[in-house]
Design a protein around this motif. Structure first.
Motif, PDB file in Angstrom:
ATOM      1  N   ASN A 191      -7.084  -7.769 -10.154  1.00 56.41           N
ATOM      2  CA  ASN A 191      -8.011  -7.020  -9.297  1.00 56.41           C
ATOM      3  C   ASN A 191      -7.306  -6.400  -8.100  1.00 56.41           C
ATOM      4  N   ILE A 192      -6.226  -7.031  -7.638  1.00 55.15           N
ATOM      5  CA  ILE A 192      -5.471  -6.448  -6.531  1.00 55.15           C
ATOM      6  C   ILE A 192      -4.706  -5.215  -6.991  1.00 55.15           C
ATOM      7  N   GLY A 233      -5.877   1.902  -8.542  1.00 52.31           N
ATOM      8  CA  GLY A 233      -7.071   2.424  -9.199  1.00 52.31           C
ATOM      9  C   GLY A 233      -7.490   3.827  -8.831  1.00 52.31           C
ATOM     10  N   ARG A 290      -5.643  -3.302  -9.352  1.00 47.32           N
ATOM     11  CA  ARG A 290      -6.680  -2.278  -9.535  1.00 47.32           C
ATOM     12  C   ARG A 290      -7.048  -1.630  -8.198  1.00 47.32           C
ATOM     13  N   GLU A 291      -7.117  -2.421  -7.152  1.00 51.88           N
ATOM     14  CA  GLU A 291      -7.409  -1.872  -5.825  1.00 51.88           C
ATOM     15  C   GLU A 291      -6.281  -0.959  -5.347  1.00 51.88           C
ATOM     16  N   ARG A 292      -5.049  -1.341  -5.627  1.00 50.89           N
ATOM     17  CA  ARG A 292      -3.899  -0.592  -5.111  1.00 50.89           C
ATOM     18  C   ARG A 292      -3.658   0.709  -5.868  1.00 50.89           C
ATOM     19  N   GLU A 296       0.833  -1.211   0.000  1.00 51.84           N
ATOM     20  CA  GLU A 296       0.000   0.000   0.000  1.00 51.84           C
ATOM     21  C   GLU A 296       0.862   1.253   0.000  1.00 51.84           C
TER      22      GLU A 296
END
Length: 273
Positions: free
Chosen positions: A183-184, A190, A186-188, A130
């Motif tokens: 998808n991970i 996005g 994209r979460e980090r 993160e």
């Protein structure tokens, strides 16, 4: 990592990471991966004259290609020995590249300093993803490009990591190959990007010797493998070597004289919002 991780624990982990990447000889190891780095870099269409930052640059695989093509390049890596090797390589070629020691989780640069921010099989190994995502976004200028190449868990290197996990206790940090999950990623990234393109590509791991010698090559020169073997007793080390030789042999497409393995990675290209 756990949110209760203390500063002292983080400092200890960072020290171990530096020791890991200082082990072996990553500069020698990486020379067999330079063509793959060139392919990754060329797909980005970096314009001459732009400001480019290569994060977790190693001994300069991507950074030197960019500098040869006329970009204004800065490379940063946590391992001081790799920074020194990158500096020596740039000097030998007469390239004006700035290589400095630094942490992907706390990059020593002002906001929006670079038009391109790259990391090929590098920042994915930092323990707090993160913070890595935040820093990649922070130092990239609006409209600039963030590009990563990250091993996938399904690919050959992900399978190799699984083999090591049978013998080595987990570190407690998120698996690096999570950076290879769409998808991970994209979460980090996005929330900070206006466009995010991802594609699965293949890195050709090519060695002019057979799989058993490839395993030994990794043990001698690749820091994480070097440290992994050093942590095991003789019996476990022998078993790990056998399993790695079986894995390389099963995936080898190089015949009886070479080792050629296609290793899947996730190419990530994001435009900073």
């Amino acid at each position: 990592m756990s949110t209760t991780t203390t500063p002292a624990e983080i400092d200890n982990l960072k020290a171990r990471l530096k020791d890991t990447w200082a082990a072996g000889d990553y500069d020698h190891f990486s020379r067999y991966m330079e063509q793959g780095a060139r392919i990754f870099y060329e797909q980005l269409n970096v314009p001459a004259g732009c400001q480019l930052l290569d994060v977790a640059c190693g001994s300069g695989q991507v950074a030197l290609w960019a500098a040869r093509d006329g970009a204004h390049v800065t490379g940063v890596d946590i391992a001081p020995n790799l920074v020194k090797r990158a500096q020596a390589r740039a000097k030998a070629e007469g390239l004006n590249v700035c290589f400095i020691e630094g942490d992907a989780e706390a990059l020593p640069f002002e906001d929006a300093s670079f038009e391109f921010v790259t990391s090929l099989i590098g920042a994915m190994f930092a323990p707090r993803p993160e913070l890595v995502a935040r820093e990649l976004l922070r130092v990239c200028s609006p409209g600039g490009t963030i590009a990563m190449g990250n091993w996938t868990r399904e690919g050959f290197v992900g399978q190799m990591f699984k083999t090591f996990a049978k013998f080595i206790a987990p570190s407690g940090m998120p698996a690096p190959v999570l950076w290879g999950v769409e998808n991970i990623v994209r979460e980090r990234l996005g929330p900070g990007v206006s466009d995010l393109q991802m594609a699965r590509r293949y890195y050709s791991l090519t060695y002019p010797f057979l799989p058993a010698d490839v395993v030994e090559f990794f043990r001698q020169y690749y820091g994480p493998t070097n440290r992994a073997f050093a942590s095991l007793d003789e019996s476990a080390a022998r078993k790990l070597r056998e399993e790695l030789e079986e894995l390389w042999t099963a995936h080898n497409r190089g015949g009886n004289e070479l080792t050629v393995v296609a290793a899947e990675y996730l190419e990530v290209v994001a435009i900073r919002a």
